[in-house]
Design an enzyme around this catalytic site. Structure first.
Site, short mmCIF file in Angstrom:
data_model
loop_
_atom_site.label_atom_id
_atom_site.label_comp_id
_atom_site.label_asym_id
_atom_site.label_seq_id
_atom_site.Cartn_x
_atom_site.Cartn_y
_atom_site.Cartn_z
N ARG A 1 0.85 -1.19 0.00
CA ARG A 1 0.00 0.00 0.00
C ARG A 1 0.89 1.23 0.00
O ARG A 1 1.91 1.26 0.69
CB ARG A 1 -0.89 -0.05 1.26
CG ARG A 1 -1.83 1.09 1.43
CD ARG A 1 -2.80 0.83 2.57
NE ARG A 1 -3.84 -0.13 2.18
CZ ARG A 1 -4.98 -0.30 2.82
NH1 ARG A 1 -5.24 0.42 3.90
NH2 ARG A 1 -5.88 -1.16 2.40
N LYS B 1 2.07 -7.58 5.12
CA LYS B 1 1.63 -6.37 4.40
C LYS B 1 2.76 -5.35 4.44
O LYS B 1 3.47 -5.22 5.44
CB LYS B 1 0.40 -5.75 5.09
CG LYS B 1 -0.37 -4.81 4.20
CD LYS B 1 -1.29 -5.57 3.29
CE LYS B 1 -2.12 -4.66 2.40
NZ LYS B 1 -3.14 -5.41 1.66
N ASP C 1 -1.93 -2.90 -3.84
CA ASP C 1 -2.99 -2.51 -2.90
C ASP C 1 -3.23 -1.03 -3.19
O ASP C 1 -2.76 -0.50 -4.21
CB ASP C 1 -2.56 -2.77 -1.45
CG ASP C 1 -3.76 -2.70 -0.49
OD1 ASP C 1 -4.62 -3.60 -0.53
OD2 ASP C 1 -3.85 -1.72 0.27
N THR D 1 -11.07 -9.86 -7.46
CA THR D 1 -11.63 -9.47 -6.16
C THR D 1 -13.13 -9.19 -6.30
O THR D 1 -13.95 -9.63 -5.50
CB THR D 1 -10.91 -8.23 -5.59
OG1 THR D 1 -9.52 -8.53 -5.49
CG2 THR D 1 -11.45 -7.84 -4.23
N GLY E 1 -17.38 3.63 -3.22
CA GLY E 1 -16.08 3.62 -3.89
C GLY E 1 -16.13 2.88 -5.21
O GLY E 1 -16.43 1.69 -5.27
P1 NAD Z 1 -8.81 2.08 -5.45
O1 NAD Z 1 -7.84 3.02 -4.83
O2 NAD Z 1 -8.69 1.73 -6.90
O3 NAD Z 1 -10.31 2.61 -5.24
C1 NAD Z 1 -10.78 3.16 -4.05
C2 NAD Z 1 -11.85 4.17 -4.44
O4 NAD Z 1 -12.51 4.60 -3.25
C3 NAD Z 1 -11.28 5.42 -5.13
O5 NAD Z 1 -12.01 5.69 -6.31
C4 NAD Z 1 -11.46 6.50 -4.07
O6 NAD Z 1 -11.68 7.78 -4.64
C5 NAD Z 1 -12.67 6.00 -3.34
N1 NAD Z 1 -12.86 6.51 -1.97
C6 NAD Z 1 -11.94 6.78 -1.03
N2 NAD Z 1 -12.54 7.20 0.10
C7 NAD Z 1 -13.87 7.17 -0.15
C8 NAD Z 1 -15.01 7.46 0.64
N3 NAD Z 1 -14.92 7.89 1.91
N4 NAD Z 1 -16.24 7.34 0.06
C9 NAD Z 1 -16.36 6.92 -1.22
N5 NAD Z 1 -15.30 6.62 -2.01
C10 NAD Z 1 -14.08 6.74 -1.46
O7 NAD Z 1 -8.75 0.77 -4.52
P2 NAD Z 1 -9.25 -0.69 -4.90
O8 NAD Z 1 -8.12 -1.48 -5.41
O9 NAD Z 1 -10.52 -0.59 -5.67
O10 NAD Z 1 -9.58 -1.26 -3.44
C11 NAD Z 1 -10.73 -0.86 -2.76
C12 NAD Z 1 -10.73 -1.52 -1.38
O11 NAD Z 1 -10.71 -2.94 -1.53
C13 NAD Z 1 -9.51 -1.17 -0.51
O12 NAD Z 1 -9.92 -1.14 0.84
C14 NAD Z 1 -8.58 -2.34 -0.73
O13 NAD Z 1 -7.71 -2.54 0.38
C15 NAD Z 1 -9.57 -3.47 -0.82
N6 NAD Z 1 -9.07 -4.61 -1.58
C16 NAD Z 1 -8.66 -4.43 -2.86
C17 NAD Z 1 -8.23 -5.54 -3.56
C18 NAD Z 1 -7.79 -5.40 -5.00
O14 NAD Z 1 -7.74 -6.43 -5.69
N7 NAD Z 1 -7.53 -4.22 -5.50
C19 NAD Z 1 -8.19 -6.79 -2.96
C20 NAD Z 1 -8.63 -6.94 -1.64
C21 NAD Z 1 -9.07 -5.82 -0.96
#
Ligand code: NAD
Length: 356
Positions: free
Chosen positions: A44, A80, A127, A159, A189
């Protein structure tokens, strides 16, 4: 903070600190438990209020990875890495040069060398804040990174598939039907995972409502997929059946849990509960909480599958099976009369204990 006491609280094995003066790289890499195999977990890159906040994030996320791998039936442990983003209040103490966020290639090559120095004890992938270019830079320095080649599986897509399968199972438990054709989902999000999840949801549900703090991105995705949008704070009170948190962690606290209208919480974000005791509050309110580390294992399965050489069919089969795992968790919770989180933690701990 008493660091060793904090590590002992959740039985962490190791915490590594890395720094590089030339790039301003500062990284905290936590290894939680390697009983089942080498630690695996994403990297991250974001700003933190303090170094202690970054450490706490690494500790909690690595613990979640141990649980995630154990419940998913993988022979990996939990780790992590968090790279501290540019934040003057993050406590560099004036000793370090400021991090140059535009010099990402050097930064992530340094990170690749840090990962390589652990000689396979930690395997990583993307991440929050880490994209394909960053992974490619890391891969020039280490083999222990997933998602770095053109042939790599799309981890966010995997995911979202696991979360989608889980929503079906959770809806079946909550409402008695596997069918999503009269279900409304509120998605928080629309980043990499949220957008991919919305694509699956709009094809299956009559109504999907989305929020994002990035209003330009939200507008673009919503228009493309034909979704309703609400402001970031209004998402909790959308009259939805399912709330799918796909943004940051800790979004469910006492206030937001009380505001929730949905009967199911099932989303991709890691560490959704600001405090794990909130699982009891959710249960008392009749909300079915699908534990995050159970349902968001798609990227972990895809990333480890890539490093282990599994075919894309095998990876997809295992990701679809996340729904079966959630089914087992929900049945265990029902039988033992415990929260769904408790049931999932018990299943994970039992597997680690059996191997130890
Ligand atoms: P990302 O950064 O691509 O997307 C996150 C989105 O959330 C962004 O568009 C951001 O603007 C938005 N955001 C942030 N704060 C917000 C809020 N308060 N309200 C609404 N929107 C908000 O991240 P991602 O890869 O899509 O991951 C999303 C979540 O899933 C994270 O918590 C990540 O740890 C978890 N996750 C991701 C994966 C993966 O494969 N990418 C796997 C397991 C878990």
């Amino acid at each position: 903070m008493d660091y060793f006491d904090r590590m002992a609280r959740d039985s962490h094995e190791a915490v590594h600190f890395f720094r590089d003066a030339a790039t301003g790289y500062r990284c905290i890499l936590a290894v939680h438990d390697t009983t089942l195999g080498p630690a695996t977990g994403g990297t991250r890159f974001c700003s933190y209020e303090s170094e202690v906040a970054a450490l706490e994030d690494a500790l909690l996320l690595s613990r979640a990875m141990t649980r995630k791998a154990a419940v998913a039936g993988l022979d990996f442990g939990g780790g992590k890495a968090v790279i501290l983003g540019p934040d003057p209040s993050a406590g560099a103490g004036g000793q370090e040069p400021a991090l140059d966020p535009d010099n990402r290639e050097s930064l992530f090559r340094v990170h690749g060398r840090a990962v390589e120095s652990l000689a396979g004890a930690f395997l990583t992938g993307p991440d929050i804040g880490v994209g394909p270019e960053d992974l490619r830079a890391m891969a020039t320095e280490t083999a222990y990174v997933a998602g770095a080649t053109d042939d790599s599986p799309d981890l966010a897509e995997l995911t979202s598939l696991g979360v989608f399968q889980s929503i079906r199972i959770a809806v079946e438990h909550a409402f008695g039907s596997y069918d999503l054709s009269d279900v409304t989902v509120a998605v928080q999000g629309v980043g990499a995972v949220g957008q991919a999840l919305c694509e699956l949801l709009v094809a299956a549900c009559p109504r999907v409502v989305a929020s994002d703090v990035d209003s330009a991105r939200l507008a673009r995705v919503a228009e493309q997929l034909g979704m309703e949008v609400v402001g970031p704070d209004a998402i909790y009170e959308v009259e939805a059946d399912v709330f799918a948190p796909c943004a940051g962690g800790g979004v469910l606290d006492v206030t937001t849990v009380n505001r929730l209208r949905a009967a199911v919480v099932c989303g991709a974000a890691n560490n959704q509960l600001a405090d794990e005791r909130l699982a009891h509050r959710l249960r008392r309110r009749g909300v079915l909480y699908a534990p995050d580390f159970v349902v968001n294992a798609g990227a972990l399965i895809g990333g480890t599958g890539e490093l282990e050489g599994w075919s894309s069919e095998e990876i997809e089969r295992r990701v679809r099976a996340i729904g079966d795992t959630l089914q087992r968790v929900l049945e265990t919770a029902r039988q033992l009369d415990v929260t769904t989180l408790d049931a999932a933690v018990r299943l994970a701990s039992a597997r680690v204990r059996a191997a130890g």
